[in-house]
Write a protein that holds these residues in place. Structure first.
Motif, PDB file in Angstrom:
ATOM      1  N   LEU A   3       0.874  -1.164   0.000  1.00  0.00           N
ATOM      2  CA  LEU A   3       0.000   0.000   0.000  1.00  0.00           C
ATOM      3  C   LEU A   3       0.914   1.218   0.000  1.00  0.00           C
ATOM      4  N   GLN A   4       0.736   2.082  -0.964  1.00  0.00           N
ATOM      5  CA  GLN A   4       1.592   3.254  -1.116  1.00  0.00           C
ATOM      6  C   GLN A   4       0.756   4.511  -0.931  1.00  0.00           C
ATOM      7  N   ALA A   5       0.974   5.199   0.180  1.00  0.00           N
ATOM      8  CA  ALA A   5       0.267   6.453   0.442  1.00  0.00           C
ATOM      9  C   ALA A   5       1.096   7.618  -0.073  1.00  0.00           C
ATOM     10  N   SER A   6       0.427   8.595  -0.651  1.00  0.00           N
ATOM     11  CA  SER A   6       1.113   9.769  -1.175  1.00  0.00           C
ATOM     12  C   SER A   6       0.170  10.966  -1.170  1.00  0.00           C
ATOM     13  N   GLY A   7       0.729  12.138  -1.470  1.00  0.00           N
ATOM     14  CA  GLY A   7      -0.095  13.325  -1.604  1.00  0.00           C
ATOM     15  C   GLY A   7      -0.016  14.294  -0.452  1.00  0.00           C
ATOM     16  N   ARG A  18      -5.289  16.262  -1.602  1.00  0.00           N
ATOM     17  CA  ARG A  18      -5.848  14.957  -1.929  1.00  0.00           C
ATOM     18  C   ARG A  18      -4.772  13.909  -1.713  1.00  0.00           C
ATOM     19  N   LEU A  19      -5.065  12.991  -0.828  1.00  0.00           N
ATOM     20  CA  LEU A  19      -4.171  11.876  -0.560  1.00  0.00           C
ATOM     21  C   LEU A  19      -4.582  10.683  -1.420  1.00  0.00           C
ATOM     22  N   SER A  20      -3.585   9.903  -1.810  1.00  0.00           N
ATOM     23  CA  SER A  20      -3.832   8.698  -2.595  1.00  0.00           C
ATOM     24  C   SER A  20      -3.249   7.488  -1.883  1.00  0.00           C
ATOM     25  N   CYS A  21      -3.920   6.378  -2.018  1.00  0.00           N
ATOM     26  CA  CYS A  21      -3.418   5.098  -1.529  1.00  0.00           C
ATOM     27  C   CYS A  21      -3.511   4.121  -2.685  1.00  0.00           C
ATOM     28  N   THR A  22      -2.373   3.787  -3.256  1.00  0.00           N
ATOM     29  CA  THR A  22      -2.328   2.856  -4.381  1.00  0.00           C
ATOM     30  C   THR A  22      -1.900   1.490  -3.881  1.00  0.00           C
ATOM     31  N   VAL A  23      -2.671   0.477  -4.247  1.00  0.00           N
ATOM     32  CA  VAL A  23      -2.404  -0.874  -3.753  1.00  0.00           C
ATOM     33  C   VAL A  23      -1.859  -1.752  -4.863  1.00  0.00           C
ATOM     34  N   ASP A  29     -11.592  -4.656  -5.220  1.00  0.00           N
ATOM     35  CA  ASP A  29     -12.854  -5.399  -5.284  1.00  0.00           C
ATOM     36  C   ASP A  29     -13.044  -6.227  -4.024  1.00  0.00           C
ATOM     37  N   ASN A  30     -11.922  -6.617  -3.403  1.00  0.00           N
ATOM     38  CA  ASN A  30     -11.982  -7.532  -2.268  1.00  0.00           C
ATOM     39  C   ASN A  30     -11.530  -6.923  -0.945  1.00  0.00           C
ATOM     40  N   TYR A  31     -10.842  -5.793  -1.018  1.00  0.00           N
ATOM     41  CA  TYR A  31     -10.295  -5.206   0.196  1.00  0.00           C
ATOM     42  C   TYR A  31     -10.872  -3.817   0.443  1.00  0.00           C
ATOM     43  N   SER A  32     -11.351  -3.623   1.656  1.00  0.00           N
ATOM     44  CA  SER A  32     -11.782  -2.306   2.107  1.00  0.00           C
ATOM     45  C   SER A  32     -10.561  -1.526   2.571  1.00  0.00           C
ATOM     46  N   ILE A  33     -10.595  -0.228   2.343  1.00  0.00           N
ATOM     47  CA  ILE A  33      -9.460   0.632   2.680  1.00  0.00           C
ATOM     48  C   ILE A  33      -9.867   1.672   3.712  1.00  0.00           C
ATOM     49  N   GLY A  34      -9.025   1.791   4.716  1.00  0.00           N
ATOM     50  CA  GLY A  34      -9.241   2.815   5.724  1.00  0.00           C
ATOM     51  C   GLY A  34      -8.080   3.784   5.762  1.00  0.00           C
ATOM     52  N   TRP A  35      -8.374   4.985   6.215  1.00  0.00           N
ATOM     53  CA  TRP A  35      -7.340   5.989   6.462  1.00  0.00           C
ATOM     54  C   TRP A  35      -7.281   6.261   7.965  1.00  0.00           C
ATOM     55  N   ASP A  76      -6.612   0.978  -8.969  1.00  0.00           N
ATOM     56  CA  ASP A  76      -6.143   0.382  -7.720  1.00  0.00           C
ATOM     57  C   ASP A  76      -5.807   1.448  -6.690  1.00  0.00           C
ATOM     58  N   THR A  77      -6.600   2.480  -6.654  1.00  0.00           N
ATOM     59  CA  THR A  77      -6.287   3.632  -5.813  1.00  0.00           C
ATOM     60  C   THR A  77      -7.517   4.115  -5.051  1.00  0.00           C
ATOM     61  N   VAL A  78      -7.303   4.414  -3.796  1.00  0.00           N
ATOM     62  CA  VAL A  78      -8.316   5.057  -2.960  1.00  0.00           C
ATOM     63  C   VAL A  78      -7.813   6.451  -2.625  1.00  0.00           C
ATOM     64  N   TYR A  79      -8.727   7.405  -2.677  1.00  0.00           N
ATOM     65  CA  TYR A  79      -8.382   8.799  -2.424  1.00  0.00           C
ATOM     66  C   TYR A  79      -9.018   9.286  -1.130  1.00  0.00           C
ATOM     67  N   LEU A  80      -8.354  10.219  -0.511  1.00  0.00           N
ATOM     68  CA  LEU A  80      -8.938  10.933   0.615  1.00  0.00           C
ATOM     69  C   LEU A  80      -8.786  12.422   0.319  1.00  0.00           C
ATOM     70  N   GLN A  81      -9.912  13.048  -0.015  1.00  0.00           N
ATOM     71  CA  GLN A  81      -9.917  14.478  -0.282  1.00  0.00           C
ATOM     72  C   GLN A  81     -10.083  15.213   1.039  1.00  0.00           C
ATOM     73  N   LEU A  82      -9.121  16.080   1.330  1.00  0.00           N
ATOM     74  CA  LEU A  82      -9.138  16.836   2.571  1.00  0.00           C
ATOM     75  C   LEU A  82      -9.435  18.302   2.254  1.00  0.00           C
ATOM     76  N   ASN A  83     -10.555  18.787   2.709  1.00  0.00           N
ATOM     77  CA  ASN A  83     -10.944  20.182   2.507  1.00  0.00           C
ATOM     78  C   ASN A  83     -11.057  20.904   3.849  1.00  0.00           C
ATOM     79  N   SER A  84     -11.002  22.216   3.793  1.00  0.00           N
ATOM     80  CA  SER A  84     -11.154  23.046   4.995  1.00  0.00           C
ATOM     81  C   SER A  84     -10.238  22.568   6.112  1.00  0.00           C
ATOM     82  N   LEU A  85      -8.986  22.364   5.773  1.00  0.00           N
ATOM     83  CA  LEU A  85      -8.047  21.806   6.740  1.00  0.00           C
ATOM     84  C   LEU A  85      -7.824  22.744   7.917  1.00  0.00           C
ATOM     85  N   GLU A  86      -7.663  22.127   9.069  1.00  0.00           N
ATOM     86  CA  GLU A  86      -7.436  22.842  10.320  1.00  0.00           C
ATOM     87  C   GLU A  86      -6.099  22.382  10.892  1.00  0.00           C
ATOM     88  N   HIS A  87      -5.577  23.184  11.818  1.00  0.00           N
ATOM     89  CA  HIS A  87      -4.302  22.808  12.444  1.00  0.00           C
ATOM     90  C   HIS A  87      -4.379  21.408  13.051  1.00  0.00           C
TER      91      HIS A  87
END
Length: 127
Positions: A3-7, A18-23, A29-35, A76-87
């Motif tokens: 699992l390769q996290a980037s971004g 936007r963070l990416s997780c490429t597997v 199809d078979n694996y759920s992804i969490g952040w 093969d990628t899951v994204y996590l879009q981060l908006n309105s970021l706080e400290h």
């Protein structure tokens, strides 16, 4: 299996990333992804999960309506879009995988639920 996290990077308050997780070696199809995320001196905290069985998404309360998790099975990628970021969002963000048949909402927040982990990507929020 990998699992390769980037971004990650430096962003100002109220900014976006936007963070990416490429597997590899598994399929979305078979694996759920969490952040998860871990700030210095704090425990690892669950952020969000996307289910492989039906695409359902789950979020911790502090990021609802600000973060969005999504998947592109063809890439093969899951994204996590981060908006309105706080400290308080500053942390190392990790992606993790669990066989979709084993995902339980009752334990979705627990790192122990997830069997595979990526290396993390750093998000810094600073003006």
């Amino acid at each position: 299996v990998q699992l390769q996290a980037s971004g990650g990077g430096l962003v100002r308050p109220r900014g976006s990333l936007r963070l990416s997780c490429t597997v590899s070696g598994i399929t979305l199809d078979n694996y759920s992804i969490g952040w998860f995320r871990q700030a210095p001196g704090k425990e690892r905290e669950w952020v969000a999960t996307i289910s492989s069985t039906d695409g359902s998404t789950y979020y911790t309360d502090s990021v609802k309506n600000r973060f969005t998790i999504s998947g592109d099975n063809a890439k093969d990628t899951v994204y996590l879009q981060l908006n309105s970021l706080e400290h308080e969002d500053a942390a190392v963000y990790y992606c993790a995988a669990v066989n979709g048949l084993w995902l339980r909402t009752s334990t979705i927040k627990s790192p122990l639920q997830y069997e595979l982990w990526g290396q993390g990507t750093l998000v810094t929020v600073s003006s």
